[in-house]
Write a protein that holds these residues in place. Structure first.
Motif, PDB file in Angstrom:
ATOM      1  N   ALA A  47       0.827  -1.205   0.000  1.00 23.07           N
ATOM      2  CA  ALA A  47       0.000   0.000   0.000  1.00 23.07           C
ATOM      3  C   ALA A  47       0.863   1.257   0.000  1.00 23.07           C
ATOM      4  N   VAL A  48       1.974   1.218   0.754  1.00 22.05           N
ATOM      5  CA  VAL A  48       2.900   2.358   0.769  1.00 22.05           C
ATOM      6  C   VAL A  48       3.519   2.554  -0.607  1.00 22.05           C
ATOM      7  N   LEU A  56      -3.836   1.581   2.639  1.00 14.66           N
ATOM      8  CA  LEU A  56      -2.895   1.645   3.762  1.00 14.66           C
ATOM      9  C   LEU A  56      -3.658   1.669   5.082  1.00 14.66           C
ATOM     10  N   LYS A  57      -4.735   2.440   5.143  1.00 20.05           N
ATOM     11  CA  LYS A  57      -5.559   2.494   6.352  1.00 20.05           C
ATOM     12  C   LYS A  57      -6.091   1.101   6.698  1.00 20.05           C
ATOM     13  N   GLY A  61      -4.926  -1.503   9.858  1.00 17.86           N
ATOM     14  CA  GLY A  61      -5.918  -2.104  10.738  1.00 17.86           C
ATOM     15  C   GLY A  61      -5.694  -3.598  10.889  1.00 17.86           C
ATOM     16  N   ASP A  62      -5.313  -4.252   9.779  1.00 21.16           N
ATOM     17  CA  ASP A  62      -5.040  -5.691   9.839  1.00 21.16           C
ATOM     18  C   ASP A  62      -3.823  -5.993  10.707  1.00 21.16           C
ATOM     19  N   VAL A  63      -2.809  -5.099  10.656  1.00 19.29           N
ATOM     20  CA  VAL A  63      -1.634  -5.277  11.517  1.00 19.29           C
ATOM     21  C   VAL A  63      -2.022  -5.050  12.975  1.00 19.29           C
ATOM     22  N   LEU A  64      -2.865  -4.052  13.213  1.00 16.12           N
ATOM     23  CA  LEU A  64      -3.341  -3.809  14.575  1.00 16.12           C
ATOM     24  C   LEU A  64      -4.090  -5.026  15.105  1.00 16.12           C
ATOM     25  N   LEU A  65      -4.875  -5.661  14.240  1.00 17.12           N
ATOM     26  CA  LEU A  65      -5.570  -6.887  14.626  1.00 17.12           C
ATOM     27  C   LEU A  65      -4.579  -7.933  15.121  1.00 17.12           C
ATOM     28  N   GLN A  66      -3.459  -8.075  14.413  1.00 12.27           N
ATOM     29  CA  GLN A  66      -2.449  -9.041  14.811  1.00 12.27           C
ATOM     30  C   GLN A  66      -1.881  -8.700  16.190  1.00 12.27           C
TER      31      GLN A  66
END
Length: 238
Positions: A47-48, A56-57, A61-66
């Motif tokens: 995304a970057v 990217l947003k 969020g998916d990384v935050l989920l992890q």
């Protein structure tokens, strides 16, 4: 649309992990989620690279989920909680930025004078990683090119053993000649020689050293070349 904050999200994950929650989420472990974490991080990079803010947003969020899921799994077994993760990273950021978070007396160090390695080594003494050498402390799970460049950069900084780019080029030429001779022999036995793998690894390692010397990112360089190759092949098929 209802607004949610981080506490709401933590409750959502807790519910998903509960006995009446999602069957898939309930059975996840740190180990089972390793590949998911890696994939999500790479999707953030994609995304970057595409300069796609909306994607990217979503991927962040998916990384935050992890992060929240791993924290919840750890909390269930009494290891640590999400709050502990936030506390730890907050302390680390303050500790690693004495030039920003100085004391009231105004004794704030300049960023250029901060000894980052000394701060990190001091942190390591108080963790389970204590006893590791400065090079073995670099995670083995990193992509090989990234890890190689980090190892070479850190080794040069600590041991002052950086090899000049021209020396690497000369060594690569020698290894290529040896591989050329192997291919020219053109026998199945020689082509399967395990030493060929060592030579190829050595060539790639020297190329990474050249990238380090030229202050280029070896991972990005290869990624860009792969994209160039794909674009050329696909354009030729049209």
């Amino acid at each position: 649309m209802e607004n949610y904050n981080i506490e709401d999200f933590r409750k959502i994950i807790k519910t998903l992990r509960s006995p009446d929650g999602c069957p898939w989420d309930r059975v996840q472990t740190h180990d089972s989620m390793k590949s998911c974490l890696i994939e999500e991080c790479y999707e953030v990079l994609e995304a970057v690279n595409n300069e796609d803010d909306e994607n990217l947003k979503e991927e962040l969020g998916d990384v935050l989920l992890q992060v929240v899921m791993h924290s919840r799994i750890a909390e269930e077994r009494g290891a640590f909680s999400f709050d502990d993760v936030v506390q730890g990273i907050s302390e680390k950021m303050i500790r690693r930025h004495p030039h920003v978070f100085g004391n009231a007396a105004g004794e704030i160090a300049e960023a250029s004078t901060v000894d980052w390695d000394k701060i990190k080594q001091e942190e390591k003494r108080n963790t389970s990683r204590a006893g590791n050498g400065p090079l073995t402390d670099i995670p083995k799970s990193l992509p090989a090119l990234i890890r190689a460049q980090k190892v070479l950069k850190k080794s040069d900084k600590i041991y002052k053993d950086g090899k000049p780019a021209l020396e690497s080029i000369e060594y690569i030429q020698k290894l290529l000649e040896e591989l050329r001779d192997t291919v020219l022999i053109n026998s199945e036995k020689s082509l399967e020689n395990k030493h060929n793998s060592n030579k190829i690894g050595a060539i790639i390692f020297e190329i990474v050293n050249i990238a380090r010397e030229l202050q280029e990112n070896a991972e990005n360089s290869l990624t860009n070349m792969v994209e160039t190759f794909i674009n050329k092949r696909e354009s030729n098929e049209d």
